[in-house]
Design a protein around this motif. Sequence first.
Motif, PDB file in Angstrom:
ATOM      1  N   LEU A  45      77.997 -51.642  32.087  1.00  0.00           N
ATOM      2  CA  LEU A  45      77.387 -51.358  33.257  1.00  0.00           C
ATOM      3  C   LEU A  45      76.268 -52.463  33.670  1.00  0.00           C
ATOM      4  O   LEU A  45      76.485 -52.666  34.877  1.00  0.00           O
ATOM      5  CB  LEU A  45      76.591 -50.025  32.679  1.00  0.00           C
ATOM      6  CG  LEU A  45      75.553 -49.468  33.848  1.00  0.00           C
ATOM      7  CD1 LEU A  45      76.538 -49.103  35.077  1.00  0.00           C
ATOM      8  CD2 LEU A  45      74.623 -48.331  33.304  1.00  0.00           C
ATOM      9  N   HIS A  66      78.998 -53.036  36.488  1.00  0.00           N
ATOM     10  CA  HIS A  66      78.875 -52.033  37.939  1.00  0.00           C
ATOM     11  C   HIS A  66      77.710 -52.801  38.447  1.00  0.00           C
ATOM     12  O   HIS A  66      77.603 -52.737  39.949  1.00  0.00           O
ATOM     13  CB  HIS A  66      78.539 -50.909  37.327  1.00  0.00           C
ATOM     14  CG  HIS A  66      78.354 -49.806  38.324  1.00  0.00           C
ATOM     15  ND1 HIS A  66      79.402 -49.614  39.465  1.00  0.00           N
ATOM     16  CD2 HIS A  66      77.671 -48.906  38.764  1.00  0.00           C
ATOM     17  CE1 HIS A  66      78.879 -48.715  40.286  1.00  0.00           C
ATOM     18  NE2 HIS A  66      77.925 -48.340  39.698  1.00  0.00           N
ATOM     19  N   HIS A  67      76.554 -53.511  38.011  1.00  0.00           N
ATOM     20  CA  HIS A  67      75.212 -53.765  38.496  1.00  0.00           C
ATOM     21  C   HIS A  67      75.422 -55.578  38.490  1.00  0.00           C
ATOM     22  O   HIS A  67      75.868 -56.150  37.645  1.00  0.00           O
ATOM     23  CB  HIS A  67      74.250 -53.499  37.606  1.00  0.00           C
ATOM     24  CG  HIS A  67      74.000 -51.915  37.752  1.00  0.00           C
ATOM     25  ND1 HIS A  67      73.740 -51.176  36.724  1.00  0.00           N
ATOM     26  CD2 HIS A  67      74.246 -51.056  38.876  1.00  0.00           C
ATOM     27  CE1 HIS A  67      73.573 -49.816  37.008  1.00  0.00           C
ATOM     28  NE2 HIS A  67      74.076 -49.855  38.568  1.00  0.00           N
ATOM     29  N   HIS A 101      80.515 -52.368  42.467  1.00  0.00           N
ATOM     30  CA  HIS A 101      79.562 -51.498  42.472  1.00  0.00           C
ATOM     31  C   HIS A 101      79.731 -50.185  43.400  1.00  0.00           C
ATOM     32  O   HIS A 101      80.320 -49.410  42.958  1.00  0.00           O
ATOM     33  CB  HIS A 101      78.024 -52.308  42.945  1.00  0.00           C
ATOM     34  CG  HIS A 101      76.976 -51.627  43.035  1.00  0.00           C
ATOM     35  ND1 HIS A 101      76.042 -51.612  44.128  1.00  0.00           N
ATOM     36  CD2 HIS A 101      76.469 -50.735  41.994  1.00  0.00           C
ATOM     37  CE1 HIS A 101      74.841 -50.769  43.702  1.00  0.00           C
ATOM     38  NE2 HIS A 101      75.340 -50.299  42.651  1.00  0.00           N
ATOM     39  N   LEU A 104      83.060 -49.026  43.607  1.00  0.00           N
ATOM     40  CA  LEU A 104      83.497 -48.270  42.395  1.00  0.00           C
ATOM     41  C   LEU A 104      82.777 -46.945  42.589  1.00  0.00           C
ATOM     42  O   LEU A 104      83.313 -45.927  42.112  1.00  0.00           O
ATOM     43  CB  LEU A 104      83.181 -48.899  41.258  1.00  0.00           C
ATOM     44  CG  LEU A 104      83.607 -48.163  39.872  1.00  0.00           C
ATOM     45  CD1 LEU A 104      85.218 -48.014  39.808  1.00  0.00           C
ATOM     46  CD2 LEU A 104      82.974 -48.988  38.685  1.00  0.00           C
ATOM     47  N   ASP A 105      81.613 -46.666  43.226  1.00  0.00           N
ATOM     48  CA  ASP A 105      81.119 -45.460  43.562  1.00  0.00           C
ATOM     49  C   ASP A 105      81.970 -44.612  44.398  1.00  0.00           C
ATOM     50  O   ASP A 105      82.173 -43.426  44.146  1.00  0.00           O
ATOM     51  CB  ASP A 105      79.810 -45.387  44.150  1.00  0.00           C
ATOM     52  CG  ASP A 105      78.558 -46.121  43.288  1.00  0.00           C
ATOM     53  OD1 ASP A 105      78.768 -45.971  42.033  1.00  0.00           O
ATOM     54  OD2 ASP A 105      77.620 -46.993  43.571  1.00  0.00           O
ATOM     55  N   GLY A 110      86.467 -43.433  40.119  1.00  0.00           N
ATOM     56  CA  GLY A 110      85.384 -44.059  39.899  1.00  0.00           C
ATOM     57  C   GLY A 110      84.176 -43.414  39.534  1.00  0.00           C
ATOM     58  O   GLY A 110      84.444 -42.152  38.972  1.00  0.00           O
ATOM     59  N   VAL A 111      82.929 -43.991  39.889  1.00  0.00           N
ATOM     60  CA  VAL A 111      81.876 -43.347  39.038  1.00  0.00           C
ATOM     61  C   VAL A 111      81.661 -41.847  39.290  1.00  0.00           C
ATOM     62  O   VAL A 111      81.225 -41.084  38.408  1.00  0.00           O
ATOM     63  CB  VAL A 111      80.676 -44.468  39.320  1.00  0.00           C
ATOM     64  CG1 VAL A 111      79.351 -43.449  38.747  1.00  0.00           C
ATOM     65  CG2 VAL A 111      80.653 -45.638  39.001  1.00  0.00           C
ATOM     66  N   GLU A 334      75.395 -43.913  34.672  1.00  0.00           N
ATOM     67  CA  GLU A 334      76.631 -44.532  35.195  1.00  0.00           C
ATOM     68  C   GLU A 334      77.423 -45.262  34.386  1.00  0.00           C
ATOM     69  O   GLU A 334      78.564 -45.639  34.478  1.00  0.00           O
ATOM     70  CB  GLU A 334      76.201 -45.594  36.263  1.00  0.00           C
ATOM     71  CG  GLU A 334      75.485 -44.802  37.728  1.00  0.00           C
ATOM     72  CD  GLU A 334      75.281 -46.032  38.785  1.00  0.00           C
ATOM     73  OE1 GLU A 334      75.722 -45.609  39.899  1.00  0.00           O
ATOM     74  OE2 GLU A 334      74.677 -46.954  38.211  1.00  0.00           O
ATOM     75  N   MET A 337      81.385 -45.218  33.432  1.00  0.00           N
ATOM     76  CA  MET A 337      82.240 -46.026  34.102  1.00  0.00           C
ATOM     77  C   MET A 337      82.891 -47.148  33.274  1.00  0.00           C
ATOM     78  O   MET A 337      84.157 -47.434  33.164  1.00  0.00           O
ATOM     79  CB  MET A 337      81.746 -46.891  35.371  1.00  0.00           C
ATOM     80  CG  MET A 337      80.538 -47.627  35.032  1.00  0.00           C
ATOM     81  SD  MET A 337      80.600 -49.444  34.020  1.00  0.00           S
ATOM     82  CE  MET A 337      82.027 -50.307  35.089  1.00  0.00           C
ATOM     83  N   LYS A 338      82.220 -47.313  31.997  1.00  0.00           N
ATOM     84  CA  LYS A 338      82.719 -48.295  31.174  1.00  0.00           C
ATOM     85  C   LYS A 338      84.107 -47.839  30.439  1.00  0.00           C
ATOM     86  O   LYS A 338      85.144 -48.297  30.442  1.00  0.00           O
ATOM     87  CB  LYS A 338      81.692 -48.540  29.825  1.00  0.00           C
ATOM     88  CG  LYS A 338      80.489 -49.401  30.376  1.00  0.00           C
ATOM     89  CD  LYS A 338      79.441 -49.715  29.325  1.00  0.00           C
ATOM     90  CE  LYS A 338      78.894 -48.447  28.583  1.00  0.00           C
ATOM     91  NZ  LYS A 338      77.756 -48.942  27.632  1.00  0.00           N
TER      92      LYS A 338
END
Length: 371
Positions: A45, A66-67, A101, A104-105, A110-111, A334, A337-338
Amino acid sequence: MLAKGQTVIQLMEELAPKHYAQPNDSIGLQLGTLQKEIRKVLVALDVTHEVVDEAIREGAELIIAHHAIIFRPIAHLRTDTPAGSLYAKLIKHDIAVYIAHTNLDVAEGGVNDLLAEALGLTGLTHLEEVHTEKLKKLVVFVPKDHHGKVQQAVFGAGAGWIGKYSNCSFNIEGQGTFVPRDGADPFIGEAGKLEQVEEIRLETIVPETVEKRVVTAMLKAHPYEEVAYDLYPMDLKGRAFGLGRVGKLPDSCTLGELAERVKQAFGVSALRLVGDPEREIRKVAVLGGSGGRYIRHALFAGADVLITGDVDYHAAHDALAAGLAVIDPGHNVEKIMKPGVADFLNRRFQEKKWETVAVASSVDTEVFRFV
Protein backbone atom coordinates in the motif's frame (compact mmCIF):
# COMPACT_ATOMS: atom_id res chain seq x y z
CA MET A 1 11.71 -18.43 -17.23
CA LEU A 2 11.46 -15.07 -15.48
CA ALA A 3 9.41 -12.11 -16.69
CA LYS A 4 11.16 -8.85 -17.51
CA GLY A 5 10.21 -5.81 -15.47
CA GLN A 6 8.49 -4.11 -18.39
CA THR A 7 6.47 -7.26 -19.03
CA VAL A 8 5.30 -7.33 -15.40
CA ILE A 9 4.10 -3.74 -15.77
CA GLN A 10 2.31 -4.56 -19.02
CA LEU A 11 0.34 -7.17 -17.09
CA MET A 12 -0.30 -4.70 -14.27
CA GLU A 13 -1.62 -2.19 -16.77
CA GLU A 14 -4.06 -4.77 -18.12
CA LEU A 15 -5.67 -4.51 -14.69
CA ALA A 16 -5.17 -0.76 -14.21
CA PRO A 17 -4.43 1.10 -17.47
CA LYS A 18 -2.60 4.38 -16.89
CA HIS A 19 -5.20 6.43 -18.77
CA TYR A 20 -7.73 5.60 -16.04
CA ALA A 21 -5.78 7.81 -13.62
CA GLN A 22 -7.03 11.21 -12.56
CA PRO A 23 -5.20 14.27 -13.98
CA ASN A 24 -1.85 15.02 -12.36
CA ASP A 25 -1.88 11.80 -10.35
CA SER A 26 1.61 10.49 -9.54
CA ILE A 27 1.62 7.04 -11.13
CA GLY A 28 3.93 4.81 -13.14
CA LEU A 29 7.59 3.96 -12.61
CA GLN A 30 8.89 6.38 -9.98
CA LEU A 31 12.29 4.93 -9.18
CA GLY A 32 14.68 2.36 -10.64
CA THR A 33 14.65 0.42 -13.88
CA LEU A 34 12.41 -2.19 -15.44
CA GLN A 35 15.15 -3.39 -17.78
CA LYS A 36 15.86 -6.51 -15.75
CA GLU A 37 14.42 -9.90 -14.93
CA ILE A 38 12.05 -10.01 -11.98
CA ARG A 39 12.01 -12.98 -9.65
CA LYS A 40 9.68 -11.48 -7.07
CA VAL A 41 7.24 -8.57 -6.92
CA LEU A 42 6.24 -7.11 -3.57
CA VAL A 43 2.78 -5.52 -3.58
CA ALA A 44 2.37 -2.79 -0.96
CA LEU A 45 0.00 0.00 0.00
CA ASP A 46 2.76 2.42 1.05
CA VAL A 47 6.52 2.37 0.52
CA THR A 48 8.17 2.91 3.89
CA HIS A 49 11.57 1.89 5.25
CA GLU A 50 9.90 -1.16 6.79
CA VAL A 51 8.40 -2.15 3.46
CA VAL A 52 11.75 -1.71 1.69
CA ASP A 53 13.43 -3.86 4.35
CA GLU A 54 10.78 -6.50 3.68
CA ALA A 55 11.50 -6.31 -0.07
CA ILE A 56 15.22 -6.82 0.65
CA ARG A 57 14.50 -9.86 2.84
CA GLU A 58 12.13 -11.31 0.23
CA GLY A 59 14.57 -10.72 -2.62
CA ALA A 60 12.05 -8.59 -4.50
CA GLU A 61 13.40 -6.53 -7.38
CA LEU A 62 10.16 -4.59 -7.87
CA ILE A 63 7.63 -2.98 -5.54
CA ILE A 64 4.17 -2.22 -6.90
CA ALA A 65 2.47 0.20 -4.51
CA HIS A 66 -0.73 2.22 -4.33
CA HIS A 67 0.63 5.40 -2.78
CA ALA A 68 3.38 7.39 -4.47
CA ILE A 69 6.83 8.01 -3.03
CA ILE A 70 7.34 11.10 -5.22
CA PHE A 71 4.50 13.65 -5.31
CA ARG A 72 6.21 16.70 -6.82
CA PRO A 73 9.45 17.56 -8.67
CA ILE A 74 12.56 16.93 -6.57
CA ALA A 75 14.76 20.02 -6.10
CA HIS A 76 17.62 18.01 -4.61
CA LEU A 77 18.40 14.45 -3.55
CA ARG A 78 19.84 14.51 -0.06
CA THR A 79 20.27 11.20 1.70
CA ASP A 80 20.10 12.81 5.16
CA THR A 81 16.35 13.50 4.80
CA PRO A 82 13.62 10.88 5.45
CA ALA A 83 12.59 10.74 1.79
CA GLY A 84 16.16 10.89 0.49
CA SER A 85 17.31 8.03 2.72
CA LEU A 86 14.40 5.93 1.47
CA TYR A 87 15.33 6.59 -2.16
CA ALA A 88 18.97 5.79 -1.39
CA LYS A 89 18.07 2.42 0.15
CA LEU A 90 15.96 1.49 -2.87
CA ILE A 91 18.72 2.49 -5.30
CA LYS A 92 21.42 0.69 -3.29
CA HIS A 93 19.46 -2.57 -3.46
CA ASP A 94 18.32 -2.05 -7.06
CA ILE A 95 14.61 -2.16 -6.18
CA ALA A 96 12.27 -0.42 -8.63
CA VAL A 97 9.05 1.23 -7.48
CA TYR A 98 5.93 1.40 -9.66
CA ILE A 99 2.77 3.21 -8.56
CA ALA A 100 -0.85 2.40 -9.48
CA HIS A 101 -3.09 4.88 -7.66
CA THR A 102 -6.36 6.33 -9.01
CA ASN A 103 -6.11 4.08 -12.06
CA LEU A 104 -6.29 1.13 -9.66
CA ASP A 105 -9.19 2.80 -7.83
CA VAL A 106 -11.14 3.08 -11.09
CA ALA A 107 -10.22 -0.33 -12.54
CA GLU A 108 -12.58 -3.28 -12.63
CA GLY A 109 -11.19 -5.63 -10.01
CA GLY A 110 -9.29 -2.75 -8.40
CA VAL A 111 -9.49 -1.16 -4.95
CA ASN A 112 -13.16 -0.18 -4.95
CA ASP A 113 -14.40 -3.44 -6.42
CA LEU A 114 -12.37 -5.32 -3.80
CA LEU A 115 -13.91 -3.22 -1.00
CA ALA A 116 -17.43 -3.76 -2.37
CA GLU A 117 -16.82 -7.48 -2.78
CA ALA A 118 -15.58 -7.78 0.81
CA LEU A 119 -18.92 -6.36 2.00
CA GLY A 120 -20.94 -8.58 -0.35
CA LEU A 121 -22.49 -5.68 -2.26
CA THR A 122 -24.47 -6.53 -5.39
CA GLY A 123 -25.82 -4.58 -8.37
CA LEU A 124 -22.78 -2.32 -8.41
CA THR A 125 -22.69 1.10 -10.08
CA HIS A 126 -20.09 3.86 -9.94
CA LEU A 127 -20.17 6.62 -7.38
CA GLU A 128 -18.68 8.98 -9.99
CA GLU A 129 -18.11 8.15 -13.65
CA VAL A 130 -14.69 9.40 -14.76
CA HIS A 131 -13.85 7.49 -17.94
CA THR A 132 -15.70 5.96 -20.87
CA GLU A 133 -13.95 3.38 -22.99
CA LYS A 134 -13.40 4.30 -26.64
CA LEU A 135 -14.32 1.74 -29.26
CA LYS A 136 -13.07 0.91 -32.75
CA LYS A 137 -14.45 -1.26 -35.53
CA LEU A 138 -12.07 -3.93 -36.81
CA VAL A 139 -12.66 -5.13 -40.37
CA VAL A 140 -10.48 -7.96 -41.70
CA PHE A 141 -10.74 -10.10 -44.83
CA VAL A 142 -10.10 -13.80 -44.22
CA PRO A 143 -10.09 -16.86 -46.52
CA LYS A 144 -13.14 -18.98 -45.70
CA ASP A 145 -11.24 -21.97 -44.34
CA HIS A 146 -9.41 -19.76 -41.79
CA HIS A 147 -12.38 -17.63 -40.77
CA GLY A 148 -13.17 -19.53 -37.58
CA LYS A 149 -9.55 -19.50 -36.40
CA VAL A 150 -9.17 -15.74 -36.88
CA GLN A 151 -12.58 -15.04 -35.38
CA GLN A 152 -11.80 -16.98 -32.21
CA ALA A 153 -8.37 -15.35 -31.95
CA VAL A 154 -9.78 -11.81 -31.88
CA PHE A 155 -12.57 -12.81 -29.49
CA GLY A 156 -10.03 -14.45 -27.20
CA ALA A 157 -7.96 -11.26 -27.20
CA GLY A 158 -10.90 -9.15 -25.98
CA ALA A 159 -12.79 -8.08 -29.11
CA GLY A 160 -16.50 -8.59 -29.77
CA TRP A 161 -18.09 -7.28 -26.56
CA ILE A 162 -21.29 -5.22 -26.74
CA GLY A 163 -22.61 -4.64 -23.23
CA LYS A 164 -23.13 -8.05 -21.63
CA TYR A 165 -22.88 -9.89 -24.96
CA SER A 166 -19.61 -11.45 -26.12
CA ASN A 167 -18.40 -12.85 -29.46
CA CYS A 168 -20.38 -10.23 -31.41
CA SER A 169 -19.45 -9.95 -35.09
CA PHE A 170 -20.87 -9.56 -38.60
CA ASN A 171 -19.64 -11.69 -41.47
CA ILE A 172 -20.14 -11.26 -45.22
CA GLU A 173 -18.95 -13.62 -47.93
CA GLY A 174 -17.25 -12.14 -50.98
CA GLN A 175 -14.37 -12.45 -53.40
CA GLY A 176 -10.91 -11.05 -52.80
CA THR A 177 -8.37 -10.42 -55.58
CA PHE A 178 -4.62 -9.88 -55.55
CA VAL A 179 -1.49 -10.40 -57.63
CA PRO A 180 1.62 -11.62 -55.77
CA ARG A 181 4.64 -9.65 -57.00
CA ASP A 182 8.35 -10.51 -57.09
CA GLY A 183 9.66 -11.36 -53.63
CA ALA A 184 6.22 -12.24 -52.24
CA ASP A 185 5.63 -15.54 -50.48
CA PRO A 186 1.87 -16.01 -50.98
CA PHE A 187 -0.19 -18.43 -48.93
CA ILE A 188 -2.49 -18.76 -51.95
CA GLY A 189 -1.63 -18.12 -55.61
CA GLU A 190 1.47 -17.68 -57.77
CA ALA A 191 3.72 -14.70 -58.43
CA GLY A 192 2.54 -12.56 -61.34
CA LYS A 193 -0.90 -14.16 -61.63
CA LEU A 194 -4.23 -12.65 -60.60
CA GLU A 195 -5.73 -14.69 -57.81
CA GLN A 196 -9.42 -14.73 -56.86
CA VAL A 197 -10.22 -16.12 -53.42
CA GLU A 198 -13.48 -16.76 -51.57
CA GLU A 199 -13.10 -14.64 -48.45
CA ILE A 200 -15.19 -13.47 -45.52
CA ARG A 201 -15.32 -9.87 -44.34
CA LEU A 202 -15.22 -10.13 -40.54
CA GLU A 203 -16.35 -7.08 -38.56
CA THR A 204 -16.24 -6.73 -34.79
CA ILE A 205 -15.89 -4.19 -31.95
CA VAL A 206 -12.51 -3.55 -30.31
CA PRO A 207 -12.09 -1.60 -27.04
CA GLU A 208 -9.10 0.74 -27.13
CA THR A 209 -7.57 -0.92 -24.08
CA VAL A 210 -7.04 -4.20 -25.95
CA GLU A 211 -6.52 -2.88 -29.49
CA LYS A 212 -2.85 -3.89 -29.77
CA ARG A 213 -3.54 -7.31 -28.28
CA VAL A 214 -6.44 -7.95 -30.67
CA VAL A 215 -4.49 -6.88 -33.75
CA THR A 216 -1.50 -9.01 -32.72
CA ALA A 217 -3.75 -12.05 -32.21
CA MET A 218 -5.48 -11.44 -35.54
CA LEU A 219 -2.21 -11.19 -37.46
CA LYS A 220 -0.85 -14.31 -35.79
CA ALA A 221 -3.94 -16.38 -36.66
CA HIS A 222 -4.29 -15.05 -40.21
CA PRO A 223 -2.58 -17.14 -42.93
CA TYR A 224 -1.74 -14.29 -45.32
CA GLU A 225 1.71 -12.71 -45.57
CA GLU A 226 0.07 -9.27 -45.93
CA VAL A 227 -3.23 -8.98 -44.10
CA ALA A 228 -5.90 -6.59 -45.40
CA TYR A 229 -7.63 -5.01 -42.40
CA ASP A 230 -8.96 -1.66 -41.18
CA LEU A 231 -9.58 -0.05 -37.81
CA TYR A 232 -12.25 2.65 -37.72
CA PRO A 233 -12.81 5.03 -34.77
CA MET A 234 -16.41 5.02 -33.53
CA ASP A 235 -18.60 7.59 -31.78
CA LEU A 236 -20.33 4.76 -29.94
CA LYS A 237 -19.31 4.72 -26.28
CA GLY A 238 -18.06 1.59 -24.58
CA ARG A 239 -17.97 0.62 -20.92
CA ALA A 240 -18.00 3.32 -18.27
CA PHE A 241 -15.46 3.38 -15.45
CA GLY A 242 -15.56 5.38 -12.27
CA LEU A 243 -14.48 6.02 -8.70
CA GLY A 244 -16.27 4.36 -5.81
CA ARG A 245 -19.01 1.76 -5.92
CA VAL A 246 -22.68 1.78 -4.91
CA GLY A 247 -24.54 -1.45 -4.27
CA LYS A 248 -27.01 -3.28 -2.07
CA LEU A 249 -26.32 -5.50 0.91
CA PRO A 250 -27.63 -9.08 0.63
CA ASP A 251 -29.91 -8.28 3.59
CA SER A 252 -30.64 -5.03 5.33
CA CYS A 253 -29.04 -4.43 8.72
CA THR A 254 -28.61 -1.63 11.22
CA LEU A 255 -25.86 0.94 10.88
CA GLY A 256 -24.24 -0.44 14.02
CA GLU A 257 -24.29 -3.99 12.64
CA LEU A 258 -22.78 -2.80 9.36
CA ALA A 259 -20.03 -1.02 11.26
CA GLU A 260 -19.08 -4.34 12.86
CA ARG A 261 -19.07 -6.02 9.43
CA VAL A 262 -16.79 -3.28 8.12
CA LYS A 263 -14.34 -3.79 10.99
CA GLN A 264 -14.18 -7.51 10.27
CA ALA A 265 -14.09 -7.25 6.46
CA PHE A 266 -11.40 -4.58 6.37
CA GLY A 267 -9.34 -5.69 9.34
CA VAL A 268 -9.69 -2.56 11.49
CA SER A 269 -10.04 -2.49 15.27
CA ALA A 270 -11.97 0.79 15.44
CA LEU A 271 -13.75 3.26 13.19
CA ARG A 272 -15.79 6.48 13.29
CA LEU A 273 -19.54 6.45 12.86
CA VAL A 274 -21.91 9.24 11.84
CA GLY A 275 -25.64 8.59 12.30
CA ASP A 276 -28.04 6.57 14.42
CA PRO A 277 -26.61 3.06 15.05
CA GLU A 278 -30.16 1.66 14.93
CA ARG A 279 -30.91 3.07 11.48
CA GLU A 280 -31.73 0.46 8.83
CA ILE A 281 -29.18 0.22 6.01
CA ARG A 282 -29.66 -1.46 2.64
CA LYS A 283 -27.89 0.61 -0.03
CA VAL A 284 -24.18 1.31 0.49
CA ALA A 285 -21.63 3.58 -1.17
CA VAL A 286 -17.98 2.69 -0.67
CA LEU A 287 -14.87 4.61 -1.71
CA GLY A 288 -11.27 3.81 -0.88
CA GLY A 289 -9.07 6.65 0.36
CA SER A 290 -10.30 10.11 1.30
CA GLY A 291 -13.94 10.40 0.25
CA GLY A 292 -15.42 13.24 2.25
CA ARG A 293 -16.15 15.24 -0.89
CA TYR A 294 -18.33 12.43 -2.27
CA ILE A 295 -21.20 12.96 0.17
CA ARG A 296 -23.37 14.56 -2.52
CA HIS A 297 -22.54 11.75 -4.93
CA ALA A 298 -23.65 9.16 -2.37
CA LEU A 299 -26.88 11.03 -1.69
CA PHE A 300 -27.61 11.34 -5.42
CA ALA A 301 -27.06 7.59 -5.79
CA GLY A 302 -29.65 6.95 -3.07
CA ALA A 303 -27.16 5.40 -0.64
CA ASP A 304 -28.07 5.08 3.04
CA VAL A 305 -24.42 5.19 4.10
CA LEU A 306 -21.03 6.21 2.69
CA ILE A 307 -18.05 4.10 3.76
CA THR A 308 -14.81 5.99 3.20
CA GLY A 309 -11.76 7.37 4.97
CA ASP A 310 -10.55 10.72 6.25
CA VAL A 311 -13.96 12.40 6.60
CA ASP A 312 -13.51 15.81 8.24
CA TYR A 313 -15.71 17.35 10.93
CA HIS A 314 -17.67 19.72 8.69
CA ALA A 315 -18.24 17.12 5.98
CA ALA A 316 -19.59 14.74 8.65
CA HIS A 317 -22.04 17.44 9.81
CA ASP A 318 -23.16 18.02 6.22
CA ALA A 319 -23.80 14.31 5.77
CA LEU A 320 -25.76 14.04 9.01
CA ALA A 321 -27.91 17.06 8.12
CA ALA A 322 -28.65 15.59 4.68
CA GLY A 323 -29.65 12.22 6.10
CA LEU A 324 -26.58 10.24 5.02
CA ALA A 325 -24.84 7.97 7.50
CA VAL A 326 -21.05 7.71 7.33
CA ILE A 327 -18.65 4.96 8.37
CA ASP A 328 -15.00 6.05 8.40
CA PRO A 329 -12.69 3.03 8.87
CA GLY A 330 -9.63 5.05 7.82
CA HIS A 331 -7.57 5.47 4.68
CA ASN A 332 -5.56 2.34 5.35
CA VAL A 333 -8.41 -0.02 4.35
CA GLU A 334 -7.00 0.33 0.84
CA LYS A 335 -4.56 -2.36 2.00
CA ILE A 336 -7.12 -4.73 0.49
CA MET A 337 -5.33 -4.09 -2.80
CA LYS A 338 -2.23 -5.99 -1.64
CA PRO A 339 -3.60 -9.55 -1.88
CA GLY A 340 -5.91 -8.52 -4.71
CA VAL A 341 -3.12 -7.29 -6.99
CA ALA A 342 -0.76 -10.11 -5.98
CA ASP A 343 -3.41 -12.72 -6.85
CA PHE A 344 -4.08 -11.07 -10.23
CA LEU A 345 -0.38 -11.00 -11.14
CA ASN A 346 0.21 -14.59 -10.03
CA ARG A 347 -2.68 -15.80 -12.20
CA ARG A 348 -1.20 -14.01 -15.19
CA PHE A 349 2.32 -15.32 -14.43
CA GLN A 350 0.97 -18.87 -14.29
CA GLU A 351 -0.91 -18.42 -17.57
CA LYS A 352 2.34 -17.29 -19.21
CA LYS A 353 4.28 -20.09 -17.47
CA TRP A 354 6.71 -17.61 -15.90
CA GLU A 355 8.49 -18.37 -12.65
CA THR A 356 8.08 -14.80 -11.41
CA VAL A 357 5.90 -14.54 -8.28
CA ALA A 358 4.08 -11.71 -6.52
CA VAL A 359 3.63 -11.50 -2.76
CA ALA A 360 1.50 -9.18 -0.65
CA SER A 361 3.43 -7.09 1.86
CA SER A 362 2.83 -8.11 5.46
CA VAL A 363 3.93 -4.73 6.85
CA ASP A 364 1.21 -2.73 8.61
CA THR A 365 1.56 0.87 7.40
CA GLU A 366 -1.37 2.28 9.40
CA VAL A 367 -0.05 5.43 11.09
CA PHE A 368 -2.95 6.00 13.49
CA ARG A 369 -3.25 4.14 16.79
CA PHE A 370 -6.34 4.21 18.99
CA VAL A 371 -5.51 4.68 22.70
